[in-house]
Design a protein around this motif. Sequence first.
Motif, short mmCIF file in Angstrom:
data_model
loop_
_atom_site.label_atom_id
_atom_site.label_comp_id
_atom_site.label_asym_id
_atom_site.label_seq_id
_atom_site.Cartn_x
_atom_site.Cartn_y
_atom_site.Cartn_z
N LYS A 21 -10.80 11.21 -4.67
CA LYS A 21 -9.61 11.26 -3.93
C LYS A 21 -8.38 10.39 -4.24
O LYS A 21 -8.53 9.22 -4.53
CB LYS A 21 -10.12 11.15 -2.47
CG LYS A 21 -10.39 12.39 -1.60
CD LYS A 21 -10.39 11.94 -0.44
CE LYS A 21 -10.90 13.19 0.55
NZ LYS A 21 -11.01 12.65 1.97
N GLU A 22 -7.34 10.95 -4.48
CA GLU A 22 -5.97 10.00 -4.62
C GLU A 22 -5.46 9.40 -3.25
O GLU A 22 -4.95 8.25 -3.32
CB GLU A 22 -5.03 11.00 -5.19
CG GLU A 22 -4.62 10.50 -6.71
CD GLU A 22 -3.31 11.01 -7.40
OE1 GLU A 22 -2.50 10.48 -7.43
OE2 GLU A 22 -3.50 12.51 -7.37
N TYR A 23 -5.61 10.17 -2.22
CA TYR A 23 -4.85 9.63 -1.00
C TYR A 23 -6.12 9.94 0.16
O TYR A 23 -6.84 10.91 0.15
CB TYR A 23 -3.88 10.55 -0.63
CG TYR A 23 -2.71 10.29 -1.38
CD1 TYR A 23 -1.56 9.15 -1.10
CD2 TYR A 23 -2.04 11.01 -2.61
CE1 TYR A 23 -0.56 8.92 -1.71
CE2 TYR A 23 -1.25 10.64 -3.47
CZ TYR A 23 -0.25 9.44 -3.07
OH TYR A 23 0.86 9.41 -3.71
N GLU A 44 1.91 2.24 -4.41
CA GLU A 44 0.97 1.97 -5.38
C GLU A 44 1.68 1.31 -6.52
O GLU A 44 0.96 0.32 -7.37
CB GLU A 44 0.21 3.32 -5.63
CG GLU A 44 -0.62 3.10 -6.95
CD GLU A 44 -1.78 2.40 -6.83
OE1 GLU A 44 -2.54 2.32 -7.77
OE2 GLU A 44 -2.18 1.80 -5.71
N THR A 50 -1.06 8.38 4.94
CA THR A 50 -2.00 8.01 3.94
C THR A 50 -1.83 7.04 3.17
O THR A 50 -0.87 6.31 3.07
CB THR A 50 -1.98 9.48 3.06
OG1 THR A 50 -0.53 9.40 2.62
CG2 THR A 50 -2.53 10.72 3.57
N THR A 51 -2.90 6.47 2.62
CA THR A 51 -2.65 5.30 1.72
C THR A 51 -3.38 5.74 0.10
O THR A 51 -4.35 6.49 0.24
CB THR A 51 -3.81 4.26 2.21
OG1 THR A 51 -3.21 3.74 3.36
CG2 THR A 51 -3.65 3.24 1.14
N LYS A 52 -2.55 5.30 -0.71
CA LYS A 52 -2.99 5.83 -1.93
C LYS A 52 -4.30 4.75 -2.44
O LYS A 52 -4.05 3.66 -2.74
CB LYS A 52 -2.11 5.72 -3.05
CG LYS A 52 -2.35 6.26 -4.17
CD LYS A 52 -0.97 6.58 -5.35
CE LYS A 52 -1.57 7.38 -6.58
NZ LYS A 52 -0.43 7.53 -7.40
N SER A 89 0.88 -1.35 0.10
CA SER A 89 0.10 -0.08 -0.04
C SER A 89 0.86 1.18 0.07
O SER A 89 0.65 2.31 -0.50
CB SER A 89 -0.82 0.02 1.10
OG SER A 89 -0.14 -0.23 2.32
N SER A 90 2.17 1.27 0.69
CA SER A 90 2.84 2.45 0.62
C SER A 90 3.28 2.63 -0.86
O SER A 90 3.89 3.66 -1.11
CB SER A 90 3.96 2.09 1.52
OG SER A 90 4.79 1.12 0.99
N GLN A 136 -5.69 3.50 -8.45
CA GLN A 136 -5.62 4.20 -9.54
C GLN A 136 -7.38 4.05 -10.24
O GLN A 136 -7.95 5.13 -10.53
CB GLN A 136 -4.71 4.20 -10.54
CG GLN A 136 -5.00 5.31 -11.54
CD GLN A 136 -3.99 5.07 -12.85
OE1 GLN A 136 -3.37 4.20 -12.70
NE2 GLN A 136 -4.32 5.94 -13.91
#
Length: 892
Positions: free
Chosen positions: A462-464, A274, A442-444, A271-272, A447
């Motif tokens: 939202k992206e993060y 993407e 945060t987690t991305k 997750s860190s 996409q």
Amino acid sequence: MQFGSEFVYLRDHSEESEESVDEAEEARAFSKRRHSGRDDGKTCMLDILDTAGQEEFSAMRDQYMRTGNAFILIFDVTSRGSLDQAGSIYEWLLRIKGADHVPAVLCGNKVDLSAAREVTAEEGRQVAQQHGLSYLETSAKTGQNVEEAFHDVIRQTPRDGKNYKLAMLGAGGVGKSSLCVRFVQGDFVEDYDPTIEDSYRKLITVDGIPQDKLQKKDGKGKKKKKAVGMSSSTPAVRAKTKSKKKTSSSGALGLFGRLLGRSADKNSSDSSDEEQQQEQTMGNEHSDSSDSSISEEEEQQQLANSLADPESGAVNRQKKIVKRKKADGNVALLSLSCLEDETTVMPRAPPSCAECNAVLSHLSKIINGEDGQPGGWHCHFCNTRNDGIEEKDIPTEGTAEYVLAPADTCTNDLSGAGSGASPETQGVVVLCVDVSGSMGVTTKVPQLQAEWKAMRDKKAGKEYVTRLECMTAAIARHLERLELDTPNRQVAIVTFQSHVQLFGDGRYPPTDVTGDTLNSYDGLISAGRDLAEKFELQPIKDSLGTLKEKVSQLSAGGTTALGPALAVCAGVVADKPRSEIILCTDGAANVGVGDVRKDPGFYKKIGDFARSHKIVISIIGIEGENVALEQVSAAAATSGGTVNILHPLELVRQIRQIAQNNLVATDVRVTLMVHPALVVERNDEERNDGEVSHRIEVDVGNATKSTDMTFTIRQRASNIDPNMAAFPAQAQISFTRKDGARCLRVITMETKATQNREEMEKNLNVAVTGLAAVQRTSALAEGGKNDHAKTHLQNVERLLARGSVGTSQKEEHFIFLEENRELAKELSEQRRGPQTGASADQRFKNLYKKKHASVEQFLGGKKKGKAVKGRITDKKLNQQYYDYEYQPEEEE
Ligand SMILES: Nc1nc2c(ncn2[C@@H]2O[C@H](COP(=O)(O)OP(=O)(O)OP(=O)(O)O)[C@@H](O)[C@H]2O)c(=O)[nH]1
């Protein structure tokens, strides 16, 4: 209660109880069994994933779309909107696969409701044609075209061994679950809880699979890898797949159905990053190497490698013959979900044997008095004569229930569903939320998921997202559910960072607990008690608004006073039995009591406190960080709560799933007794070799629908009578029913005995024996007995390989092999040495899950179908869930 075989196996002294095993040969044989011999081109093992129709904030859809190789796309002919959604879902599927076609069939379901049709057959066919799909009109209710739909999609899908990973896709409520159940079980279930995920396996024969779909081998015997629909991958996808090597995790994931649990694990490390996550999953897709499709040769190599010497890393290719004990089916399963089933309630107290405490049963020998009426009985276990019974005390069947103390008249409804239940008797739900600095990490958002959301909501996705945002979204949903489910229940919020804050039900300004008090266990408990007196809590039907508002305002910062927060919460509800503390955290406690480095014993202590005050502590951790789960989980284990470690993006979905696994009873104690010539042992705990008995007591605490306990039965070396034809067993379960009544459920049954190994093996209950092996292996591994664990698993696998002859046994053996692989991987990892931090948490979580596995996971299609009864909850609750599809998430 079920046994691992129809026969209790009594070892014949002449029998060779050990066999010689060549370890390398064993690895090869294991792999062969997984791939189950020659492919006849028509036998298919379907691993069917019934997905959630509602889009929750989940990264998992992408995962199962990538991993699946065949799809049934469903809409409801009485809902035009559901057809539109089916179209969008297929387009999304193509994007995720990077393909212009994916094997799928479009099903217009519920055609039996012809009067309510909104979509004609012609319209359905046209949409299917636009997407290049075949079209079928189905009815889960009448069975029309259901089998055809599954067979049709199989005929389109390139064959990879016998295994197919098939996902049911479509909007909420279109009939995905109903079609699955109709297919695997041949039944229609009128009402269902909305599905989060469920999986089924079924072995079927499909005639007429076209030649071009059959598996081909190249000259070297290697399977040709042909990714589904890869021919027209988008350039971006192709670029990534080209550069990607197969990752070590790719071949080791478990069943598709549990993809979600396992891939969430994978996400923890990904997750860190993407990019890495995308690459990994794309890599998997490219090589089409999700677990069951790994080639036999590759698997044998992997298995041979697993025999490597852990010190040197060198592969031990030498023939190594070892002696291995032959396993047997002498195990028993007790599923506590049975406590929900209604049964005969006996009119008087349970008559029990003065000698051994067995309860009078339908198997007991009754002694009639001079008046010809029953007056006494001979205990079925110890043959002791007992007196003082009447006709009405004698159960006529194997299960009987006794009410030891009636429900309070003011209702102690545990579920709280009864709207008349008073808040005082339902206990409080305390949400104990971590707002320390790490919750701001945060987690991305994947996409494609973000794009999907943006497309749906018609605004930028939202992206993060921060962990706290994920957690508060999940809590908000949980509160809404509580309001519908248990409107009279009181809910309080406590947060912690460097200090503890009590918000009550959100109507009051927060009260802080700080300073030296944080180091005093007693001080914190009494601070909680004092605060409870100050704050009057309203029932959630009146406080939902203020609670949600408070939750949405939380922000992250500071250290982690987790221990003090738990102690304050325990104090707050100390005088409110049946309360539940839900601890939501992402970090190891490092302030005040319960500091995991200095005070690990705290968690057992607080668990004991909770238990003695009839409070349950459950833990929801966020994976990827060190929560020191092994220590903290003691609070849940002792108080009978649950432990879950979840990926942040999965919190909303999973918290709902956890809530669906409803409690069936509290304060549960199980006594299992078998004939004195045998001994019985728990599988979920390391055994104390010194003490063995034919009677075992287990303090279970809370029982949920999936609490399945397994036990091993052994024969005492000396006093066995080989001529005894049958052996009795009795489970006595004392528990507090949902309505507050204290009851005793007694289940008595008898098993035939045999000295013939073949007879025992032929009549194996593969699911029960498999579950027992997995629970036992995990407990051994958790106790550090890794080698013992591994050997046990292999011994049972050989037994199941010999005993799996019928179709459903074969299905279940296949399932066991997958479980076995996951567990074996865990065991090999342990050989690399002790783990620390987040990976120790991960390992603990994996073993914990296996140790608490339920039999449903091990059942083949038909039996699993039978286990699915209508999972009916309140219609309003289901509606609330469905409403989420149409309400765009609130964006800032
Ligand atoms: N009359 C009729 N009702 C059906 C049919 N299929 C499903 N239903 C009903 O439709 C409702 C929803 O069915 P499910 O199978 O739970 O739908 P689902 O797509 O799995 O729903 P989610 O799990 O929430 O996504 C249930 O009440 C079913 O009994 C059908 O063919 N005919």
